[in-house]
Design an enzyme around this catalytic site. Structure first.
Site: not given
Length: 402
Positions: A162, A294, A305, A326, A331, A390
């Protein structure tokens, strides 16, 4: 060290097939997430996504190109065309020899993988097209952009899940800032919205069946999207000398690794990337007005976050605006940072903060100004774009209005 500016931007995603269309949708808080439409979608548990609608590749590319272009490459070429045309650059001579393309993607030609697995395993065929490998390889989009626009300098693909787009753009920024290249085409693209692509993500059990609600207490998972965001990063004096329109300036970047867990995010890793970007840009936390988060809509990501932002910004965190687009476009995995950078440009150029839509209930662990549901007019001079992937791989970009 050279100054680095953005002189061109292009995109295609579920909100629009161009930058103006996408920014208009962001200003309106429009949702591009809806029912998925592809073969065997009824076999999936997850049936929603930010799918690009109204796009016909046959009208954009000829038959020979279609054999070589996976959907993620098609998206990249469309976005790159818009960005390079806006920049006004023509890559010839020394400019072509030193300029390159760095793009991010997590999966590359997932649709091609999916179609050919069907052909071999489901239909029982023993042969596939001889161009399957060149079509599905992760560097296909970067290679085709380099060939289409005569980019002969440093060119490659970054694949860090990502954070792929932000890592790619960070690398392009460093190359222009160092003087290695006068201009770089950069960003990212992804198209995983096919049966195998969604089925794989279903296995992680991080997907929402109804909506993406970042930072909301009732959030229940992420929603996949697809698309591309591509930019022209150019050395400031080079752009100024030719009278180019400057969208904004890239002033810093930082990358970090959590070195802790393959899927669970780390507050410390995220905080190191955020503070590293501030240090690289030589700015104080109080100068930042907006962060494009994010913000995936999962329970773990959003609170982690927010905790990282609170740690880095301290008391100033209460004065920050932070939103996750998003919630609107989904995403886009490796391509998501490219499209999200557009929200930062909109904040800096137009004074409009893209909202976090779908926000329904305050979460004490996400107690920041998340610009809920409606865009906001605000004067912003510095913005950050966060990407936390990830594998614990993080990349943050800092931008300033020009």
């Amino acid at each position: 060290m050279k100054r680095v500016v953005i002189t061109g931007a292009g995109t295609i995603n579920s909100l629009g097939h161009s930058v103006p269309e996408t920014l208009e949708a962001m200003r309106e808080g429009r949702c591009g997430i809806g029912p998925l439409d592809f073969q065997d979608v009824e076999r999936l548990s997850i049936k929603i996504g930010g799918q690009v609608r109204g796009f016909e590749a046959e009208g954009r590319f000829n038959r020979q190109q279609m054999v070589l272009y996976d959907r993620f490459t098609q998206f990249t070429l469309i976005a790159a065309k818009e960005a390079i045309e806006q920049s006004g650059l023509e890559f010839v001579g020394d400019l072509a020899a030193r300029s390159g393309v760095i793009l991010g993607t997590a999966g590359g030609g997932v649709s091609t993988w999916d179609a050919n697995y069907r052909s071999v395993y489901e239909d029982g065929k023993n042969r596939v097209h001889p161009f399957v490998v060149p079509k599905l390889m992760n560097n296909a989009a970067a290679s085709h952009v380099s060939m289409e626009y005569n980019l002969k300098g440093p060119s490659f693909t970054v694949s860090t899940a990502c954070a792929s787009s932000n890592h790619a753009m960070s690398q392009a920024f460093q190359m222009v800032r160092s003087g290695m290249s006068p201009a770089m085409v950069t960003g990212g693209s992804e198209s995983m919205l096919c049966f195998g692509g969604v089925k794989a993500w279903e296995g992680l059990r991080v997907m929402s069946k109804d909506a993406c609600r970042p930072f909301s207490a009732n959030r229940n998972g992420m929603v996949q999207g697809e698309g591309a965001g591509v930019f022209v990063f150019e050395e400031y004096e080079h752009a100024k000398a030719r009278g180019a329109e400057i969208l904004c300036e890239i002033i810093g970047s930082a990358m970090s690794s959590d070195a802790s867990d393959i899927v669970m995010p780390s507050k410390q890793g995220a905080a190191r990337a955020i503070s590293g970007a501030l240090k690289d840009a030589n700015i104080n936390p109080a100068e930042v007005g907006y962060i494009n988060a994010h913000g995936t809509g999962t329970a773990a990501n959003d609170k982690t976050e927010c905790a990282a932002v609170a740690d880095v910004f301290g008391p100033h965190a209460d004065n920050l605006m932070i939103s996750s687009t998003k919630s609107m476009h989904g995403h886009m995995i490796g391509g998501t940072g490219g499209v999200e950078l557009l929200a930062c440009i909109m904040a800096l150029r137009d004074g409009v903060i893209a909202p976090t839509i779908g926000y329904e209930e305050p979460d004490p662990e996400c107690a920041l100004d998340v610009v809920p549901n409606e865009a906001r007019d605000a004067n912003v001079n510095v913005a950050l774009s966060n990407a936390f992937a990830f594998g614990g791989l993080n990349a943050v970009l800092a931008l300033r209005a020009v």
